[in-house]
Design a protein around this motif. Structure first.
Motif, PDB file in Angstrom:
ATOM      1  N   GLU A 122       0.848  -1.108   0.114  1.00 34.98           N
ATOM      2  CA  GLU A 122       0.081   0.006  -0.029  1.00 34.98           C
ATOM      3  C   GLU A 122       0.926   1.264  -0.152  1.00 34.98           C
ATOM      4  O   GLU A 122       2.047   1.399   0.309  1.00 34.98           O
ATOM      5  CB  GLU A 122      -0.807  -0.071   1.233  1.00 34.98           C
ATOM      6  N   GLY A 123       0.178   2.306  -0.305  1.00 36.22           N
ATOM      7  CA  GLY A 123       0.848   3.484  -0.062  1.00 36.22           C
ATOM      8  C   GLY A 123       2.124   3.991  -1.365  1.00 36.22           C
ATOM      9  O   GLY A 123       2.611   5.081  -1.172  1.00 36.22           O
ATOM     10  N   LEU A 124       1.976   3.213  -2.440  1.00 36.74           N
ATOM     11  CA  LEU A 124       2.880   3.410  -3.528  1.00 36.74           C
ATOM     12  C   LEU A 124       1.992   4.452  -4.443  1.00 36.74           C
ATOM     13  O   LEU A 124       1.033   4.515  -4.580  1.00 36.74           O
ATOM     14  CB  LEU A 124       3.042   2.462  -4.230  1.00 36.74           C
ATOM     15  N   ASP A 125       3.093   5.455  -5.030  1.00 38.96           N
ATOM     16  CA  ASP A 125       2.616   6.248  -5.976  1.00 38.96           C
ATOM     17  C   ASP A 125       2.576   5.611  -7.552  1.00 38.96           C
ATOM     18  O   ASP A 125       3.627   5.240  -7.899  1.00 38.96           O
ATOM     19  CB  ASP A 125       3.716   7.512  -6.220  1.00 38.96           C
ATOM     20  N   TRP A 126       1.411   5.095  -7.981  1.00 36.79           N
ATOM     21  CA  TRP A 126       1.426   4.348  -9.070  1.00 36.79           C
ATOM     22  C   TRP A 126       2.146   4.788 -10.329  1.00 36.79           C
ATOM     23  O   TRP A 126       2.550   4.108 -11.083  1.00 36.79           O
ATOM     24  CB  TRP A 126      -0.202   4.025  -9.438  1.00 36.79           C
ATOM     25  N   THR A 127       2.332   6.079 -10.483  1.00 33.46           N
ATOM     26  CA  THR A 127       3.088   6.646 -11.418  1.00 33.46           C
ATOM     27  C   THR A 127       4.427   6.530 -11.520  1.00 33.46           C
ATOM     28  O   THR A 127       5.234   6.500 -12.469  1.00 33.46           O
ATOM     29  CB  THR A 127       3.003   8.167 -11.469  1.00 33.46           C
ATOM     30  N   THR A 128       5.136   5.922 -10.257  1.00 35.52           N
ATOM     31  CA  THR A 128       6.425   5.491 -10.248  1.00 35.52           C
ATOM     32  C   THR A 128       6.649   4.089 -10.802  1.00 35.52           C
ATOM     33  O   THR A 128       7.891   3.667 -10.519  1.00 35.52           O
ATOM     34  CB  THR A 128       7.074   5.855  -8.946  1.00 35.52           C
ATOM     35  N   LEU A 129       5.737   3.455 -10.932  1.00 35.86           N
ATOM     36  CA  LEU A 129       5.877   1.808 -10.738  1.00 35.86           C
ATOM     37  C   LEU A 129       6.419   1.630 -12.249  1.00 35.86           C
ATOM     38  O   LEU A 129       6.189   1.812 -13.247  1.00 35.86           O
ATOM     39  CB  LEU A 129       4.617   1.241 -10.638  1.00 35.86           C
ATOM     40  N   GLU A 130       7.204   0.450 -12.280  1.00 28.85           N
ATOM     41  CA  GLU A 130       7.932  -0.181 -13.445  1.00 28.85           C
ATOM     42  C   GLU A 130       7.887  -1.714 -13.391  1.00 28.85           C
ATOM     43  O   GLU A 130       8.244  -2.126 -12.221  1.00 28.85           O
ATOM     44  CB  GLU A 130       9.349   0.544 -13.503  1.00 28.85           C
ATOM     45  N   ILE A 131       7.518  -2.046 -14.654  1.00 31.64           N
ATOM     46  CA  ILE A 131       7.189  -3.664 -14.656  1.00 31.64           C
ATOM     47  C   ILE A 131       8.036  -4.354 -15.541  1.00 31.64           C
ATOM     48  O   ILE A 131       8.488  -3.752 -16.729  1.00 31.64           O
ATOM     49  CB  ILE A 131       5.554  -4.070 -14.996  1.00 31.64           C
ATOM     50  N   ILE A 132       8.544  -5.474 -15.108  1.00 31.78           N
ATOM     51  CA  ILE A 132       9.544  -6.245 -15.915  1.00 31.78           C
ATOM     52  C   ILE A 132       8.856  -7.631 -16.262  1.00 31.78           C
ATOM     53  O   ILE A 132       8.776  -8.256 -14.896  1.00 31.78           O
ATOM     54  CB  ILE A 132      10.967  -6.050 -15.461  1.00 31.78           C
ATOM     55  N   GLY A 133       8.699  -8.339 -17.139  1.00 32.64           N
ATOM     56  CA  GLY A 133       8.569  -9.584 -17.467  1.00 32.64           C
ATOM     57  C   GLY A 133       9.381 -10.261 -18.078  1.00 32.64           C
ATOM     58  O   GLY A 133      10.199  -9.755 -19.066  1.00 32.64           O
ATOM     59  N   ARG A 134      10.021 -11.642 -17.530  1.00 32.32           N
ATOM     60  CA  ARG A 134      11.104 -12.483 -18.142  1.00 32.32           C
ATOM     61  C   ARG A 134      10.407 -13.852 -18.259  1.00 32.32           C
ATOM     62  O   ARG A 134       9.890 -14.299 -17.565  1.00 32.32           O
ATOM     63  CB  ARG A 134      12.205 -12.573 -16.909  1.00 32.32           C
ATOM     64  N   VAL A 135      10.945 -14.369 -19.215  1.00 31.29           N
ATOM     65  CA  VAL A 135      10.908 -15.798 -19.453  1.00 31.29           C
ATOM     66  C   VAL A 135      12.148 -16.696 -19.446  1.00 31.29           C
ATOM     67  O   VAL A 135      13.219 -16.265 -20.414  1.00 31.29           O
ATOM     68  CB  VAL A 135      10.430 -15.885 -20.803  1.00 31.29           C
ATOM     69  N   ASN A 136      12.311 -17.494 -18.472  1.00 26.74           N
ATOM     70  CA  ASN A 136      13.541 -18.238 -18.527  1.00 26.74           C
ATOM     71  C   ASN A 136      14.846 -17.158 -18.217  1.00 26.74           C
ATOM     72  O   ASN A 136      15.824 -17.461 -18.756  1.00 26.74           O
ATOM     73  CB  ASN A 136      13.784 -19.161 -19.562  1.00 26.74           C
ATOM     74  N   GLY A 137      14.491 -16.099 -17.480  1.00 25.61           N
ATOM     75  CA  GLY A 137      15.568 -15.079 -17.255  1.00 25.61           C
ATOM     76  C   GLY A 137      15.797 -14.014 -18.175  1.00 25.61           C
ATOM     77  O   GLY A 137      16.530 -13.183 -17.855  1.00 25.61           O
ATOM     78  N   LYS A 138      15.210 -14.043 -19.413  1.00 24.71           N
ATOM     79  CA  LYS A 138      15.384 -13.150 -20.534  1.00 24.71           C
ATOM     80  C   LYS A 138      14.327 -12.379 -20.400  1.00 24.71           C
ATOM     81  O   LYS A 138      13.116 -12.415 -20.132  1.00 24.71           O
ATOM     82  CB  LYS A 138      15.419 -13.808 -21.735  1.00 24.71           C
ATOM     83  N   VAL A 139      14.675 -10.803 -20.172  1.00 24.28           N
ATOM     84  CA  VAL A 139      13.523  -9.779 -20.286  1.00 24.28           C
ATOM     85  C   VAL A 139      12.806  -9.603 -21.515  1.00 24.28           C
ATOM     86  O   VAL A 139      13.502  -9.579 -22.570  1.00 24.28           O
ATOM     87  CB  VAL A 139      14.259  -8.487 -20.070  1.00 24.28           C
ATOM     88  N   VAL A 140      11.615  -9.848 -21.616  1.00 24.93           N
ATOM     89  CA  VAL A 140      10.745  -9.777 -22.825  1.00 24.93           C
ATOM     90  C   VAL A 140       9.842  -8.817 -22.743  1.00 24.93           C
ATOM     91  O   VAL A 140       9.240  -8.074 -23.726  1.00 24.93           O
ATOM     92  CB  VAL A 140      10.044 -10.985 -23.285  1.00 24.93           C
ATOM     93  N   GLN A 141       9.464  -8.236 -21.455  1.00 27.62           N
ATOM     94  CA  GLN A 141       8.678  -6.938 -21.312  1.00 27.62           C
ATOM     95  C   GLN A 141       9.171  -6.048 -20.407  1.00 27.62           C
ATOM     96  O   GLN A 141       9.794  -6.496 -19.398  1.00 27.62           O
ATOM     97  CB  GLN A 141       7.269  -7.588 -20.690  1.00 27.62           C
ATOM     98  N   HIS A 142       8.773  -4.872 -20.765  1.00 28.51           N
ATOM     99  CA  HIS A 142       9.450  -3.877 -19.811  1.00 28.51           C
ATOM    100  C   HIS A 142       8.780  -2.377 -20.252  1.00 28.51           C
ATOM    101  O   HIS A 142       8.810  -1.810 -21.068  1.00 28.51           O
ATOM    102  CB  HIS A 142      11.111  -3.589 -19.881  1.00 28.51           C
ATOM    103  N   ALA A 143       8.239  -1.734 -19.194  1.00 26.27           N
ATOM    104  CA  ALA A 143       7.610  -0.742 -19.304  1.00 26.27           C
ATOM    105  C   ALA A 143       7.146   0.195 -17.874  1.00 26.27           C
ATOM    106  O   ALA A 143       7.417  -0.692 -16.763  1.00 26.27           O
ATOM    107  CB  ALA A 143       6.042  -1.019 -19.862  1.00 26.27           C
ATOM    108  N   ARG A 144       6.925   1.427 -18.106  1.00 25.77           N
ATOM    109  CA  ARG A 144       6.453   2.232 -16.508  1.00 25.77           C
ATOM    110  C   ARG A 144       4.935   2.191 -16.851  1.00 25.77           C
ATOM    111  O   ARG A 144       4.212   2.339 -17.646  1.00 25.77           O
ATOM    112  CB  ARG A 144       7.245   3.462 -16.961  1.00 25.77           C
ATOM    113  N   ALA A 145       4.518   2.431 -15.480  1.00 25.79           N
ATOM    114  CA  ALA A 145       3.068   2.514 -15.389  1.00 25.79           C
ATOM    115  C   ALA A 145       2.483   3.956 -16.290  1.00 25.79           C
ATOM    116  O   ALA A 145       1.340   3.894 -16.819  1.00 25.79           O
ATOM    117  CB  ALA A 145       2.571   2.780 -14.022  1.00 25.79           C
TER     118      ALA A 145
END
Length: 213
Positions: A122-145
């Motif tokens: 709780e209590g996070l500023d959603w605009t600061t969030l960053e998301i990373i998706g990995r498949v078998n250790g390799k980054v395939v998705q990366h974006a900011r909220a």
């Protein structure tokens, strides 16, 4: 804060422009919403079952928003002043079935198709969030909220005009580019693949995919 079983799991489609483009879709003028079955819910470390009726299963790394109070019929400005919990979500999708059906209930509703982290922050500023998706250790998705077409307040306000949001309800806010169909060459999830969804300040959700027995 631990996640309790949500009364509703609400997904948002095509909320990142690059993801819409990789699937050949136009950006929507309003949020596209769908409901994932409660039985699709699974937790960290639990296996995700690849259904026999699909050969094109993909991960979708997403920022999850947990509703903390009853919300109905509010404006975006009012939604911006509400407090939320945030959690890692993987909106697993059978892309071939989604295309065949023309709607998303089956493609996103299989048992285990909604892995969710066990820690809600709780209590996070959603605009600061960053998301990373990995498949078998390799980054395939990366974006900011902030790359989302419809931010958290806009989504909550829109959904509250459609349905009452109750404490514990979960909103999966959409996925950035990099799903299996968007890779070159396309790659579908296979038995033994490990997918990790990481959101800075929240943690990492990890699950292994297995064939249906």
């Amino acid at each position: 804060m631990s996640l309790r079983k949500p009364g509703k799991i609400i997904g948002i489609g095509r909320n990142y422009r690059a993801h819409a483009e990789e699937l050949g879709n136009a950006m929507p003028k309003e949020p596209i919403l769908f409901i994932k079955a409660p039985t699709s819910l699974s937790g960290p470390g639990q296996p995700i079952v690849l259904p026999a009726m699909s050969s094109h299963v993909e991960q979708e790394a997403e920022i999850g928003v947990v509703i903390l109070e009853r919300i109905k019929g509010i404006t975006e400005a009012e939604a911006a002043n509400k407090k939320y919990g945030f959690v890692c979500v993987n909106d697993v999708t059978a892309r071939d079935l989604q295309k065949v059906d023309g709607q998303w209930g089956r493609a996103k509703g299989f048992d285990t198709f909604c892995p969710v982290g066990d820690t809600v922050v709780e209590g996070l500023d959603w605009t600061t969030l960053e998301i990373i998706g990995r498949v078998n250790g390799k980054v395939v998705q990366h974006a900011r909220a902030t790359d989302m077409a419809f931010g958290v307040p806009a989504l909550v306000a829109f959904l509250s005009q459609v349905m009452t949001l109750e404490p514990g309800d979960l909103i999966a806010t959409g996925t950035p580019a990099g799903v299996g169909m968007g890779l070159n060459p396309p790659r579908w999830l296979q038995h033994g693949d490990v997918v990790r969804v990481t959101i800075d300040g929240i943690g990492t959700l990890e699950n292994r995919f297995i064939e249906e027995s």
